[in-house]
Design a protein around this motif. Structure first.
Motif, PDB file in Angstrom:
ATOM      1  N   LEU A 107     104.525  25.604  14.713  1.00 38.97           N
ATOM      2  CA  LEU A 107     105.007  27.013  13.780  1.00 38.97           C
ATOM      3  C   LEU A 107     105.550  26.395  12.306  1.00 38.97           C
ATOM      4  O   LEU A 107     105.087  26.938  11.450  1.00 38.97           O
ATOM      5  CB  LEU A 107     106.129  27.697  14.367  1.00 38.97           C
ATOM      6  CG  LEU A 107     106.338  28.829  13.854  1.00 38.97           C
ATOM      7  CD1 LEU A 107     105.457  29.988  13.300  1.00 38.97           C
ATOM      8  CD2 LEU A 107     107.667  29.483  14.241  1.00 38.97           C
ATOM      9  N   TYR A 108     106.414  25.224  12.581  1.00 34.93           N
ATOM     10  CA  TYR A 108     106.940  24.639  11.391  1.00 34.93           C
ATOM     11  C   TYR A 108     105.794  24.115  10.325  1.00 34.93           C
ATOM     12  O   TYR A 108     106.107  24.506   9.236  1.00 34.93           O
ATOM     13  CB  TYR A 108     107.968  23.687  11.561  1.00 34.93           C
ATOM     14  CG  TYR A 108     107.991  22.504  10.641  1.00 34.93           C
ATOM     15  CD1 TYR A 108     108.604  22.497   9.391  1.00 34.93           C
ATOM     16  CD2 TYR A 108     107.341  21.226  11.138  1.00 34.93           C
ATOM     17  CE1 TYR A 108     108.301  21.524   8.526  1.00 34.93           C
ATOM     18  CE2 TYR A 108     107.359  20.169  10.229  1.00 34.93           C
ATOM     19  CZ  TYR A 108     107.866  20.284   8.898  1.00 34.93           C
ATOM     20  OH  TYR A 108     107.839  19.341   7.920  1.00 34.93           O
ATOM     21  N   ARG A 109     104.583  23.519  10.704  1.00 32.36           N
ATOM     22  CA  ARG A 109     103.820  23.030   9.967  1.00 32.36           C
ATOM     23  C   ARG A 109     102.881  24.063   9.735  1.00 32.36           C
ATOM     24  O   ARG A 109     102.481  24.036   8.322  1.00 32.36           O
ATOM     25  CB  ARG A 109     102.793  22.002  10.760  1.00 32.36           C
ATOM     26  CG  ARG A 109     103.575  20.906  11.221  1.00 32.36           C
ATOM     27  CD  ARG A 109     102.808  19.809  12.159  1.00 32.36           C
ATOM     28  NE  ARG A 109     101.465  19.449  11.684  1.00 32.36           N
ATOM     29  CZ  ARG A 109     100.392  19.282  12.329  1.00 32.36           C
ATOM     30  NH1 ARG A 109     100.355  19.293  13.611  1.00 32.36           N
ATOM     31  NH2 ARG A 109      99.179  19.389  11.722  1.00 32.36           N
ATOM     32  N   HIS A 110     102.712  25.392  10.231  1.00 33.02           N
ATOM     33  CA  HIS A 110     101.808  26.287   9.764  1.00 33.02           C
ATOM     34  C   HIS A 110     102.588  26.991   9.025  1.00 33.02           C
ATOM     35  O   HIS A 110     101.938  27.455   7.858  1.00 33.02           O
ATOM     36  CB  HIS A 110     101.509  26.989  11.046  1.00 33.02           C
ATOM     37  CG  HIS A 110     100.480  28.111  10.876  1.00 33.02           C
ATOM     38  ND1 HIS A 110     100.951  29.412  10.424  1.00 33.02           N
ATOM     39  CD2 HIS A 110      99.161  28.203  11.045  1.00 33.02           C
ATOM     40  CE1 HIS A 110      99.974  30.031  10.266  1.00 33.02           C
ATOM     41  NE2 HIS A 110      98.643  29.482  10.656  1.00 33.02           N
ATOM     42  N   MET A 111     103.988  27.117   9.098  1.00 34.29           N
ATOM     43  CA  MET A 111     104.573  28.059   7.942  1.00 34.29           C
ATOM     44  C   MET A 111     104.581  27.036   6.754  1.00 34.29           C
ATOM     45  O   MET A 111     104.634  27.624   5.394  1.00 34.29           O
ATOM     46  CB  MET A 111     106.125  28.142   8.278  1.00 34.29           C
ATOM     47  CG  MET A 111     106.132  29.434   9.580  1.00 34.29           C
ATOM     48  SD  MET A 111     107.807  29.584  10.264  1.00 34.29           S
ATOM     49  CE  MET A 111     108.098  30.984   9.160  1.00 34.29           C
ATOM     50  N   ALA A 112     104.549  25.929   6.879  1.00 32.26           N
ATOM     51  CA  ALA A 112     104.675  25.088   5.240  1.00 32.26           C
ATOM     52  C   ALA A 112     103.363  25.062   4.963  1.00 32.26           C
ATOM     53  O   ALA A 112     103.090  25.093   3.668  1.00 32.26           O
ATOM     54  CB  ALA A 112     105.056  23.621   5.977  1.00 32.26           C
ATOM     55  N   LYS A 113     102.356  24.955   5.727  1.00 36.71           N
ATOM     56  CA  LYS A 113     100.927  24.848   5.078  1.00 36.71           C
ATOM     57  C   LYS A 113     100.760  26.295   4.502  1.00 36.71           C
ATOM     58  O   LYS A 113      99.891  26.199   3.386  1.00 36.71           O
ATOM     59  CB  LYS A 113      99.794  24.490   6.107  1.00 36.71           C
ATOM     60  CG  LYS A 113      98.354  24.215   5.795  1.00 36.71           C
ATOM     61  CD  LYS A 113      97.684  23.970   6.846  1.00 36.71           C
ATOM     62  CE  LYS A 113      96.319  23.719   6.162  1.00 36.71           C
ATOM     63  NZ  LYS A 113      95.458  23.060   7.352  1.00 36.71           N
ATOM     64  N   TYR A 114     100.831  27.475   5.111  1.00 37.84           N
ATOM     65  CA  TYR A 114     100.355  28.369   4.613  1.00 37.84           C
ATOM     66  C   TYR A 114     101.567  29.516   3.979  1.00 37.84           C
ATOM     67  O   TYR A 114     101.646  30.814   4.545  1.00 37.84           O
ATOM     68  CB  TYR A 114      99.613  29.425   5.848  1.00 37.84           C
ATOM     69  CG  TYR A 114      98.499  28.752   6.191  1.00 37.84           C
ATOM     70  CD1 TYR A 114      97.346  28.585   5.544  1.00 37.84           C
ATOM     71  CD2 TYR A 114      98.565  27.948   7.483  1.00 37.84           C
ATOM     72  CE1 TYR A 114      96.268  27.907   5.895  1.00 37.84           C
ATOM     73  CE2 TYR A 114      97.664  27.241   7.960  1.00 37.84           C
ATOM     74  CZ  TYR A 114      96.251  27.355   7.271  1.00 37.84           C
ATOM     75  OH  TYR A 114      95.158  26.707   7.810  1.00 37.84           O
ATOM     76  N   LYS A 115     102.429  28.838   3.411  1.00 33.90           N
ATOM     77  CA  LYS A 115     103.541  29.450   2.857  1.00 33.90           C
ATOM     78  C   LYS A 115     103.238  30.792   1.805  1.00 33.90           C
ATOM     79  O   LYS A 115     103.915  31.889   1.931  1.00 33.90           O
ATOM     80  CB  LYS A 115     104.487  28.404   2.005  1.00 33.90           C
ATOM     81  CG  LYS A 115     105.609  29.165   1.345  1.00 33.90           C
ATOM     82  CD  LYS A 115     106.165  28.224   0.213  1.00 33.90           C
ATOM     83  CE  LYS A 115     107.308  28.896  -0.675  1.00 33.90           C
ATOM     84  NZ  LYS A 115     107.872  28.186  -1.623  1.00 33.90           N
ATOM     85  N   SER A 116     102.250  30.533   1.098  1.00 24.56           N
ATOM     86  CA  SER A 116     101.955  31.726   0.181  1.00 24.56           C
ATOM     87  C   SER A 116     101.359  32.728   0.937  1.00 24.56           C
ATOM     88  O   SER A 116     101.425  33.970   0.440  1.00 24.56           O
ATOM     89  CB  SER A 116     100.897  31.353  -0.883  1.00 24.56           C
ATOM     90  OG  SER A 116      99.904  30.667  -0.414  1.00 24.56           O
ATOM     91  N   SER A 117     100.666  32.633   1.944  1.00 23.72           N
ATOM     92  CA  SER A 117     100.159  33.728   2.735  1.00 23.72           C
ATOM     93  C   SER A 117     101.050  34.385   3.655  1.00 23.72           C
ATOM     94  O   SER A 117     101.266  35.767   3.705  1.00 23.72           O
ATOM     95  CB  SER A 117      98.859  33.317   3.868  1.00 23.72           C
ATOM     96  OG  SER A 117      97.699  32.703   3.147  1.00 23.72           O
ATOM     97  N   HIS A 118     102.097  33.794   3.963  1.00 25.23           N
ATOM     98  CA  HIS A 118     103.131  34.230   4.882  1.00 25.23           C
ATOM     99  C   HIS A 118     104.177  35.013   4.139  1.00 25.23           C
ATOM    100  O   HIS A 118     104.660  36.036   4.420  1.00 25.23           O
ATOM    101  CB  HIS A 118     104.005  33.138   5.452  1.00 25.23           C
ATOM    102  CG  HIS A 118     103.237  32.365   6.711  1.00 25.23           C
ATOM    103  ND1 HIS A 118     104.089  31.712   7.593  1.00 25.23           N
ATOM    104  CD2 HIS A 118     101.746  32.658   7.038  1.00 25.23           C
ATOM    105  CE1 HIS A 118     102.928  31.297   8.447  1.00 25.23           C
ATOM    106  NE2 HIS A 118     101.730  31.781   8.051  1.00 25.23           N
ATOM    107  N   LEU A 119     104.216  34.917   2.779  1.00 24.84           N
ATOM    108  CA  LEU A 119     105.297  35.371   1.812  1.00 24.84           C
ATOM    109  C   LEU A 119     104.650  36.302   0.847  1.00 24.84           C
ATOM    110  O   LEU A 119     105.481  36.989  -0.188  1.00 24.84           O
ATOM    111  CB  LEU A 119     106.182  34.532   0.936  1.00 24.84           C
ATOM    112  CG  LEU A 119     106.992  33.454   2.014  1.00 24.84           C
ATOM    113  CD1 LEU A 119     107.831  32.627   0.988  1.00 24.84           C
ATOM    114  CD2 LEU A 119     107.865  34.469   2.848  1.00 24.84           C
ATOM    115  N   LEU A 120     103.393  36.760   1.026  1.00 25.34           N
ATOM    116  CA  LEU A 120     102.517  37.503   0.168  1.00 25.34           C
ATOM    117  C   LEU A 120     103.085  38.844   0.134  1.00 25.34           C
ATOM    118  O   LEU A 120     103.217  39.682  -0.857  1.00 25.34           O
ATOM    119  CB  LEU A 120     100.850  37.766   0.705  1.00 25.34           C
ATOM    120  CG  LEU A 120     100.152  38.326  -0.321  1.00 25.34           C
ATOM    121  CD1 LEU A 120     100.168  37.761  -1.590  1.00 25.34           C
ATOM    122  CD2 LEU A 120      98.764  38.516   0.283  1.00 25.34           C
TER     123      LEU A 120
END
Length: 159
Positions: free
Chosen positions: A71-84
């Motif tokens: 989850l940490y790695r996914h949140m770091a990699k796709y930050k812009s998508s998660h915070l859109l």
């Protein structure tokens, strides 16, 4: 949080995400987002991810409970998508609608349908999407809306 109670980053991220969702739900569509607030959220997001990186370097993830690390790695990699959802008012903060629509497809797949190719799945998804759009946008019944579409196609062929 339950699988890795010794980690602190996951509790902080949970609290931050709740705070972001409450902020997003309180946004007035006419005024929009406050850039300073959004930047502060993003900075906190980055600092929590940095804390997660340090925690996983100090104590590596268990081979049985890798979900937190993944989850940490996914949140770091796709930050812009998660915070859109903090930048575009049209983007919901959750994916409940997508899950509900997918559930309808999966139910049909298990009940009565046999898909022999990817094209048939594509046709079904397009049809379901069109019917959902007609149901949401139309004042008349779905049947009447679909009938009008076919009537237009017949009229186009005869001329």
């Amino acid at each position: 949080i339950q699988n890795e109670p010794d980690r602190e980053w996951n509790k902080k991220m949970y609290k931050l995400l709740r705070e972001m969702v409450h902020y997003r739900n309180g946004i007035d569509e006419t005024t929009g987002f406050d850039e300073k607030t959004v930047m502060a959220f993003e900075e906190r997001y980055d600092s929590i991810l940095e804390e997660a990186r340090e925690e996983y370097e100090y104590i590596p993830p268990s081979k049985y409970y890798r979900e937190g690390y993944n989850l940490y790695r996914h949140m770091a990699k796709y930050k812009s998508s998660h915070l859109l959802f903090l930048h575009d008012i049209r983007v919901p903060h959750n994916n409940n609608m997508a899950e509900r629509l997918l559930r309808a497809y999966k139910r049909k797949q298990h009940q009565v349908m046999s898909f022999r190719s990817d094209a048939s799945i594509d046709y079904l998804c397009q049809s379901m999407s069109m019917l959902l759009s007609l149901r949401q946008d139309s004042e008349s019944s779905v049947y009447d809306s679909v009938s009008k579409i076919f009537d237009r196609q017949k009229a186009g062929r005869s001329t």
